[in-house]
Design a protein around this motif. Structure first.
Motif, short mmCIF file in Angstrom:
data_model
loop_
_atom_site.label_atom_id
_atom_site.label_comp_id
_atom_site.label_asym_id
_atom_site.label_seq_id
_atom_site.Cartn_x
_atom_site.Cartn_y
_atom_site.Cartn_z
N GLY A 8 0.95 -1.04 0.03
CA GLY A 8 -0.07 -0.11 0.01
C GLY A 8 0.88 1.25 0.01
N ARG A 9 0.32 2.32 -0.36
CA ARG A 9 1.06 3.55 -0.28
C ARG A 9 1.75 3.89 0.97
NH1 ARG A 9 0.96 7.02 -4.05
NH2 ARG A 9 -1.15 6.44 -4.79
N GLN A 10 1.33 3.74 1.94
CA GLN A 10 1.93 4.29 3.31
C GLN A 10 3.02 3.23 3.61
OE1 GLN A 10 -1.21 4.12 5.85
NE2 GLN A 10 -1.52 6.25 5.82
N GLY A 40 12.99 10.29 -18.78
CA GLY A 40 12.63 10.35 -20.18
C GLY A 40 11.05 10.02 -19.88
N GLU A 41 10.75 9.23 -18.87
CA GLU A 41 9.29 8.50 -18.70
C GLU A 41 8.40 9.73 -18.21
OE1 GLU A 41 7.84 5.68 -19.51
OE2 GLU A 41 9.82 4.97 -20.48
N ILE A 42 8.89 10.75 -17.61
CA ILE A 42 8.12 11.83 -16.72
C ILE A 42 8.00 12.99 -17.68
CG2 ILE A 42 8.71 10.76 -14.49
CD1 ILE A 42 10.44 13.08 -14.00
N PRO A 43 7.15 14.11 -17.47
CA PRO A 43 6.83 15.29 -18.16
C PRO A 43 8.16 15.98 -18.31
CG PRO A 43 4.76 14.94 -16.71
CD PRO A 43 5.76 13.79 -16.25
N ALA A 87 6.24 11.61 -23.42
CA ALA A 87 6.04 10.93 -22.19
C ALA A 87 4.98 11.78 -21.26
CB ALA A 87 7.36 11.23 -21.40
N GLY A 88 4.74 12.99 -21.50
CA GLY A 88 3.94 13.81 -21.03
C GLY A 88 2.70 13.42 -21.06
N ALA A 107 1.76 9.95 -19.59
CA ALA A 107 1.41 10.00 -18.33
C ALA A 107 0.18 10.34 -17.83
CB ALA A 107 2.63 11.06 -17.53
N GLY A 133 -8.63 4.15 -3.57
CA GLY A 133 -7.69 3.33 -4.02
C GLY A 133 -6.47 4.46 -4.44
N VAL A 134 -6.66 5.69 -4.68
CA VAL A 134 -5.53 6.24 -4.88
C VAL A 134 -4.86 6.83 -3.45
CG1 VAL A 134 -5.03 8.66 -5.54
CG2 VAL A 134 -6.24 7.45 -6.92
N VAL A 135 -5.57 7.14 -2.61
CA VAL A 135 -4.79 7.44 -1.39
C VAL A 135 -4.32 6.49 -0.56
CG1 VAL A 135 -5.45 8.63 1.06
CG2 VAL A 135 -6.45 9.50 -1.33
N THR A 136 -4.96 5.18 -0.35
CA THR A 136 -4.36 4.25 0.41
C THR A 136 -3.36 3.42 -0.43
OG1 THR A 136 -6.25 2.75 -0.04
CG2 THR A 136 -6.34 4.13 1.86
N GLY A 137 -3.40 3.31 -1.76
CA GLY A 137 -2.83 2.08 -2.44
C GLY A 137 -3.20 0.70 -2.11
N LYS A 138 -4.26 0.64 -1.65
CA LYS A 138 -4.64 -0.63 -1.11
C LYS A 138 -6.02 -0.94 -1.77
CE LYS A 138 -2.16 -1.37 2.95
NZ LYS A 138 -2.15 -2.16 4.18
N LYS A 189 -1.21 2.54 -9.71
CA LYS A 189 -0.48 3.35 -8.83
C LYS A 189 -0.71 4.92 -9.20
CE LYS A 189 2.47 0.08 -6.88
NZ LYS A 189 2.32 -1.04 -7.76
N ILE A 190 -1.92 5.40 -9.21
CA ILE A 190 -2.09 6.55 -9.57
C ILE A 190 -1.77 7.41 -8.24
CG2 ILE A 190 -4.07 8.29 -9.92
CD1 ILE A 190 -5.09 5.54 -11.69
N GLN A 191 -1.03 8.70 -8.54
CA GLN A 191 -0.51 9.75 -7.43
C GLN A 191 -1.79 10.56 -7.23
OE1 GLN A 191 2.53 9.08 -6.17
NE2 GLN A 191 2.50 7.36 -7.50
N PRO A 192 -1.71 11.01 -5.78
CA PRO A 192 -2.90 11.79 -5.31
C PRO A 192 -2.76 12.98 -6.15
CG PRO A 192 -1.82 10.91 -3.49
CD PRO A 192 -1.12 10.51 -4.72
N LYS A 193 -1.68 13.66 -6.53
CA LYS A 193 -1.88 14.72 -7.55
C LYS A 193 -2.19 14.50 -8.80
CE LYS A 193 2.93 14.34 -9.89
NZ LYS A 193 2.48 13.90 -10.86
N LEU A 248 -6.78 6.63 7.64
CA LEU A 248 -6.53 6.03 6.47
C LEU A 248 -6.52 6.92 5.42
CD1 LEU A 248 -6.50 2.91 5.93
CD2 LEU A 248 -8.98 3.11 5.33
#
Lengths: 410, 423
Positions: free
Chosen positions: A196-198, A253-256, B15-16, B19, B76-81, B223-227, B383
């Motif tokens: 998980g993320r944490q 190269g994979e990121i913006p 790549a942008g 993403a 899903g995004v916040v907990t990654g679980k 693995k989507i990031q919160p941002k 959580l």
């Protein structure tokens, strides 16, 4: 006597006169030590839970727990902070089996009670633990006996396990955390993918910049990007600098573009310029595939000088197989394998040892072509030259393997 | 050393965009799988039996769907679980096990109905079910086990475009557009039991328990990031609208033809067949192809999602990246669901009706638990941190969920006691 946590929790707790105090809610263990000992119990009680040090336990049996003090001297008190509660923090939590490099869930905890001490023996991660928790153990054991199926016990010793916590628990088992850090980066990368993320961010902060760089190099590209996004930018810069330049450039190269140029500008000028240079190569060219760490020496030097330099400065390069020779203009003039040098006379000049034909590619050569040359000539590495025939980098056998593997999974 | 000027190579610019594209998918795919064989049947029947009467309901249904799906994606995004992971960690093994057992039963029935959809739609094209069903099952199994999930996801996103079939079918049916628009904007209501039952069926088929598990898992998997969450939110919103636009056109097509001519149908297959003389061969074939596409699509997702969730909650190795030896439970569940789902269709006199019936019951029992546990979890500060529901959203969500649970209990009662509404 061995007993499972699930069998013990919920059992009655009685004072020295046999008067019932409440039910056992949880067991507290000290966060450090390789064989954690239970140091206290939490008793469910009205109006508030009671914490008692384990030394007050006179007798522990599968049927219940008998204390050595009277209930009049017990008052509600919370368990000490920063301690691990077996039920709350360990049961149903995910743990890493550091030997098998897999993430498992704790179904039950095996305890042993000996000479007044209760210790954690191991974690139950098997089907039996699951059945015991669900209350189907009786049925399950009869069924497996009738069918003649041998069910493995599924107990993991605690010292091969690393705790990755459930929720936002603050405590850590200090020793097992080391086990996690000592695992192979490639295994850790696989595990991080499942966390998980944490848990992931805790893992990253437990690793040094170099260890995290190794982990990133071992991860697949989408995972690499998310790791980079999950650490703070200042650390991302340090980790990128610790990575092999070609790997770091691939990742950038994979990121913006905005993000990658911001990261590059925060790096030391040399590394930044090097990565910038690598980034300008077309994705499918040898220039993008190569690593810029290699051994280059003046062709006029002798074997002795080269070996001395090699031993003393111990340059950190991806592959130590070849020494590349350059002429005064900086152009590639020869290549000598380390093996060849070890068997040569000390005062031989490096140029004399080099074969006439030097296999090489240019930065704009396609990856495919470079891979074919390495396979065809059975090379460990292939030098990559710029337009002026100066050596820019090398493509190693590891780069080839990564390239082929990526092509297979895409 | 001069200041480095950012030189954009073709590689970086691409790549942008990648993403951004890398984040979308889960919301659109989940919403589209929602329009599966069962969904298409319900919408066809709604249009065929009640004309335009149900068109307006799609607006509140879409909002409900967005409300529920957004929370899953955010968790899903916040907990990654995954959802099963979170249930296990917060409510213990018993809750997890029985909820997942229910999910297994419910999804077995759903998978069965997808393969029934495959059989029915391919029969319109002249393929016997003994050919179409095993081939589809083999294809679905092969696609997921032999491909990587990322490539499979691309196939699914591509398959989402085929839902356009229904839009075409709707236009070919030449509906009376003024009437369509009027009924869409002005809500109508009827207290008749048949109307109520259809209303409950519409909501029930649109908001199903499996979606909560699947959407959250696929968001976690990416693995989507919160941002980047705002992209996912749009992914969910666009997906929900797309899916209900498709539903809208199914109702329009069936209303303009079958309802207008006073015909009676019992299934999506009947609807496709009935369209031929009324709206032309193309409308009928597009309708049938849409059903086939939806059935195959959902038949690929449901067994996979079920096997993932079960393994996740029970702590077994899961995922197609592992070998059978490493993840035996995962593969057995996945393969078992496909084999059972496809196999039961082919066995003459198999008890299909009772299986579908009990799966419907399992779905019904499961939904309240799933929604309430979700709401409890998403409000846990430790959580979700700052991403817990805001007060307005929370009140809306609780009201919506109580409404859903009530409707769902009615659906359950009518399933268990068919004469409940008709008296």
């Amino acid at each position: 006597m061995q007993i499972f946590l699930s069998e013990l929790s919920g059992r009655g707790v009685y004072d020295q006169y046999g008067k019932r105090v409440g039910r056992l809610k949880d067991l507290v263990i000290h966060p450090s030590g390789s064989l954690p000992e239970v140091i206290g119990l939490v008793i469910r009680h009205h109006p508030g839970a009671i914490y008692l040090p384990f030394r007050n336990v006179a007798r522990l049996e599968p049927e219940g727990i008998w204390l050595s003090l009277g209930s009049e001297s017990i008052s509600p008190s919370p368990p000490p902070e920063d301690h691990l509660l077996l039920r709350r923090d360990l049961l149903d939590a995910q743990v890493v089996d550091t030997h098998g490099a897999r993430i498992l869930r704790v179904n039950d905890v095996l305890l042993s009670y000996l000479a007044g001490h209760l210790r954690v023996d191991g974690l139950d991660i098997g089907v039996k633990g699951l059945m015991r928790r669900l209350g189907w153990m009786f049925l399950f054991s009869h069924l497996t006996r009738i069918l003649g199926i041998a069910v493995p016990a599924g107990i993991l010793p605690l010292d091969t396990v690393a705790l990755i916590d459930k929720g936002a628990v603050r405590v850590h088992l200090s020793v097992p955390q080391d086990g996690l850090v000592r695992m192979h980066p490639a295994d850790l990368a696989d595990l991080a993918e499942e966390m998980g993320r944490q848990q992931r961010s805790r893992l990253y902060s437990a690793l040094s910049d170099e260890q995290l760089a190794d982990l990133i190099e071992a991860a697949d590209s989408s995972m690499q990007v998310s790791i980079l996004h999950e650490i703070v930018p200042t650390r991302a810069v340090r980790v990128l600098e610790a990575m092999e330049p070609d790997e770091a450039a691939d990742l950038l190269g994979e990121i913006p573009g905005v993000e990658s140029s911001a990261l590059i500008q925060s790096m030391t000028p040399e590394t930044g310029a090097e990565l910038q240079q690598l980034l300008t190569h077309n994705e499918n060219s040898a220039g993008a595939m190569m690593t810029t760490s290699f051994l280059a020496v003046n062709g006029e030097a002798t074997v002795k000088e080269c070996l001395k330099w090699f031993k003393e400065s111990a340059p950190e390069v991806e592959l130590n197989a070849y020494f590349y020779l350059t002429n005064p203009e900086g152009q590639l003039s020869g290549v000598v394998s380390l093996r060849r040098m070890l068997f040569a006379a000390e005062h031989d000049q490096m140029t004399q040892l080099s074969p006439k034909e030097i296999y090489h590619v240019h930065v704009h050569t396609s990856c495919q072509k470079a891979v074919e040359m390495i396979a065809h000539y059975k090379l460990l590495a292939l030098p990559v030259l710029d337009a002026g025939n100066r050596i820019e980098g090398v493509i190693t056998i590891h780069d080839v393997l990564a390239y082929l593997q990526e092509g297979r999974t895409k | 050393m001069t200041k480095l000027t950012p030189r954009l190579s073709s590689r970086i610019r691409l790549a942008g965009i990648m993403a951004f594209l890398g984040v979308i998918g889960p919301g659109i795919i989940t919403a589209n799988v929602d329009n599966d064989a069962g969904g298409i049947t319900t919408y066809s029947l709604a249009g065929a039996q009640f004309g335009h009467a149900f068109l307006w309901t799609l607006f509140p249904i879409t909002l409900l769907l967005i409300l529920v799906q957004e929370m899953s994606a955010r968790m899903g995004v916040v907990t990654g679980k995954g959802f099963a992971d979170l249930i296990r960690e917060h409510f213990g093994v018993r809750w997890t096990f029985y909820i997942l057992l229910m999910l297994l039963v419910a999804n077995l029935g759903n998978t069965l109905s997808e393969f029934a959809g495959v059989a029915a739609s391919m029969e319109i094209f002249g393929f016997p079910k003994y050919l179409s069903v095993p081939l589809t099952a083999a294809f679905v199994w092969w696609l997921v086990v032999k491909g990587s999930y990322r490539s499979v996801e691309k196939v699914f996103l591509f398959a989402s475009f085929f839902y356009v079939c229904y839009l075409a079918s709707g236009f070919l049916a030449a509906p009376h557009w003024a009437g369509v628009i009027k009924s869409s904007l002005i809500p109508s209501w009827s207290g008749k039991p048949a109307y109520l039952a259809m209303f409950i069926g519409m909501v029930g088929t649109t908001i199903a328990p499996w979606m909560q598990f699947y959407l959250q898992s696929s968001v976690v998997d990416k693995k989507i990031q919160p941002k980047d969450y705002w992209v996912t939110r749009w992914d969910v919103i666009v997906g929900c609208f797309a899916t209900d636009i498709v539903a809208y056109f199914i109702i329009v097509a069936c209303a303009a033809t079958i309802y207008a001519h006073g015909l009676s149908i019992n299934s999506a297959r009947d609807a496709a067949v009935a369209l031929a003389p009324l709206a032309g061969k193309w409308a009928s074939l597009l309708f049938a192809f849409g059903l086939f596409n939806a059935s195959v699509f959902s038949a690929s997702i449901l067994p996979l999602s079920t096997a993932y969730s079960m393994s996740e909650g029970m702590g077994w190795e899961s995922g197609v990246d592992h070998s059978f030896r490493e993840a035996p439970a995962f593969y057995s569940l996945y393969t078992g669901l496909i084999v059972l789902g496809a196999g039961l269709i082919l066995i003459p006199h198999a008890p299909l009706i009772p299986i579908m019936y009990w799966s419907q019951v399992a779905n019904g029992i499961l939904l309240p638990f799933v929604l309430i546990l979700m709401l409890v979890l998403i409000n846990q500060h430790r959580l979700m941190g700052e991403h817990v529901n805001g007060p307005v959203l929370n009140v809306t969500a609780w009201v919506a969920i109580i409404f859903l649970v009530l409707l769902n209990s009615l659906l359950l009662l009518t399933t268990l006691f068919p004469s409940f509404l008709t008296g």
